[in-house]
Scaffold this motif. Structure first.
Motif, short mmCIF file in Angstrom:
data_model
loop_
_atom_site.label_atom_id
_atom_site.label_comp_id
_atom_site.label_asym_id
_atom_site.label_seq_id
_atom_site.Cartn_x
_atom_site.Cartn_y
_atom_site.Cartn_z
N LYS A 258 0.82 -1.21 0.00
CA LYS A 258 0.00 0.00 0.00
C LYS A 258 0.85 1.26 0.00
CE LYS A 258 -4.12 -1.91 1.99
NZ LYS A 258 -5.14 -1.82 3.00
N ARG A 259 2.15 1.08 0.19
CA ARG A 259 3.06 2.22 0.17
C ARG A 259 4.23 1.89 -0.74
NH1 ARG A 259 4.55 3.99 6.03
NH2 ARG A 259 5.41 1.91 5.99
N VAL A 260 4.53 2.82 -1.64
CA VAL A 260 5.61 2.63 -2.60
C VAL A 260 6.50 3.87 -2.56
CG1 VAL A 260 6.17 2.34 -5.05
CG2 VAL A 260 4.16 1.20 -4.10
N LEU A 261 7.80 3.65 -2.57
CA LEU A 261 8.77 4.74 -2.66
C LEU A 261 9.43 4.68 -4.02
CD1 LEU A 261 10.45 7.06 -1.46
CD2 LEU A 261 12.02 5.30 -0.58
N GLU A 262 9.37 5.79 -4.74
CA GLU A 262 10.01 5.91 -6.05
C GLU A 262 11.07 6.99 -5.96
OE1 GLU A 262 8.58 6.46 -10.60
OE2 GLU A 262 7.80 7.94 -9.16
N ILE A 263 12.26 6.67 -6.38
CA ILE A 263 13.34 7.65 -6.41
C ILE A 263 13.60 7.98 -7.88
CG2 ILE A 263 15.74 8.12 -5.82
CD1 ILE A 263 15.33 6.14 -3.47
N GLY A 264 13.28 9.21 -8.25
CA GLY A 264 13.40 9.65 -9.63
C GLY A 264 12.04 9.70 -10.29
N THR A 265 11.32 10.77 -10.11
CA THR A 265 9.96 10.93 -10.64
C THR A 265 9.95 11.11 -12.14
OG1 THR A 265 9.46 12.10 -8.59
CG2 THR A 265 7.80 12.19 -10.33
N SER A 266 10.88 11.90 -12.64
CA SER A 266 10.95 12.29 -14.05
C SER A 266 9.62 12.89 -14.48
CB SER A 266 11.38 11.12 -14.93
OG SER A 266 11.69 11.57 -16.23
N ASN A 267 9.05 12.43 -15.59
CA ASN A 267 7.80 13.00 -16.08
C ASN A 267 6.56 12.32 -15.51
OD1 ASN A 267 8.00 10.60 -17.48
ND2 ASN A 267 7.59 11.46 -19.49
N GLY A 268 6.75 11.39 -14.59
CA GLY A 268 5.63 10.72 -13.94
C GLY A 268 5.16 9.44 -14.60
N TYR A 269 5.84 8.99 -15.65
CA TYR A 269 5.42 7.79 -16.37
C TYR A 269 5.33 6.59 -15.43
CZ TYR A 269 5.64 3.86 -19.67
OH TYR A 269 5.40 2.69 -20.35
N SER A 270 6.42 6.28 -14.75
CA SER A 270 6.39 5.13 -13.85
C SER A 270 5.54 5.40 -12.62
CB SER A 270 7.81 4.73 -13.43
OG SER A 270 8.46 5.82 -12.81
N THR A 271 5.48 6.66 -12.19
CA THR A 271 4.67 7.02 -11.04
C THR A 271 3.20 6.70 -11.31
OG1 THR A 271 6.19 8.91 -10.83
CG2 THR A 271 4.30 8.85 -9.34
N ILE A 272 2.74 6.93 -12.52
CA ILE A 272 1.36 6.62 -12.89
C ILE A 272 1.12 5.11 -12.78
CG2 ILE A 272 -0.30 6.58 -14.80
CD1 ILE A 272 0.95 9.31 -15.65
N TRP A 273 2.03 4.32 -13.31
CA TRP A 273 1.90 2.87 -13.22
C TRP A 273 1.82 2.43 -11.75
CZ3 TRP A 273 0.90 -0.64 -16.89
CH2 TRP A 273 1.17 -0.33 -18.23
N LEU A 274 2.74 2.96 -10.93
CA LEU A 274 2.80 2.56 -9.53
C LEU A 274 1.56 3.01 -8.77
CD1 LEU A 274 6.54 3.57 -8.85
CD2 LEU A 274 5.65 1.24 -9.25
N ALA A 275 1.17 4.25 -8.96
CA ALA A 275 0.00 4.78 -8.25
C ALA A 275 -1.28 4.06 -8.65
CB ALA A 275 -0.13 6.28 -8.49
N HIS A 276 -1.43 3.78 -9.92
CA HIS A 276 -2.63 3.06 -10.37
C HIS A 276 -2.69 1.67 -9.75
CE1 HIS A 276 -5.37 0.98 -13.19
NE2 HIS A 276 -5.99 2.14 -13.15
#
Length: 114
Positions: A51-69
């Protein structure tokens, strides 16, 4: 995955590839995950209790969208860190477009310091 999200991710993937092909400054590259890697992370997270994910390196949010979804459906959230104000602004807009901004905490600075 919803059609609008699939389209947004495809657009971000293409923009990232185009940017990285022409950009010579490493700090300005998007360096997005490969689509197959992003899908694998998505599947692993959806099938876990994370339920909690740490991402180092947001960039344009591409991977962040995958992770958050992947974790948002379970009430989870992503904390993402980047040193670039420009990239964080871009990612924030992309997360807003994806409808996932409320599932992400964005931190600005060096990961080792934060």
């Amino acid at each position: 995955m919803e059609a609008h999200l699939t389209k947004l991710l495809a657009d971000l993937e293409q923009l990232g590839r185009e940017n990285d092909a022409r950009e010579t400054d490493h700090k300005k590259k998007m360096l997005n995950l490969e689509p197959d890697t992003a899908r694998l992370l998505y599947i692993l997270l959806r099938n876990s209790n994370a339920k909690r994910v740490l991402e180092i390196g947001t960039s344009n949010g591409y991977s962040t969208i995958w992770l958050a979804h992947a974790v948002a459906a379970k009430g989870g959230h992503v904390t993402t860190i980047d040193v670039s104000t420009e990239k964080q602004t871009m990612a924030r807009e992309n997360l807003r477009r994806a409808g996932l901004l409320e599932s992400v905490e964005m931190l600005l600075g060096k990961a080792g310091t934060i």
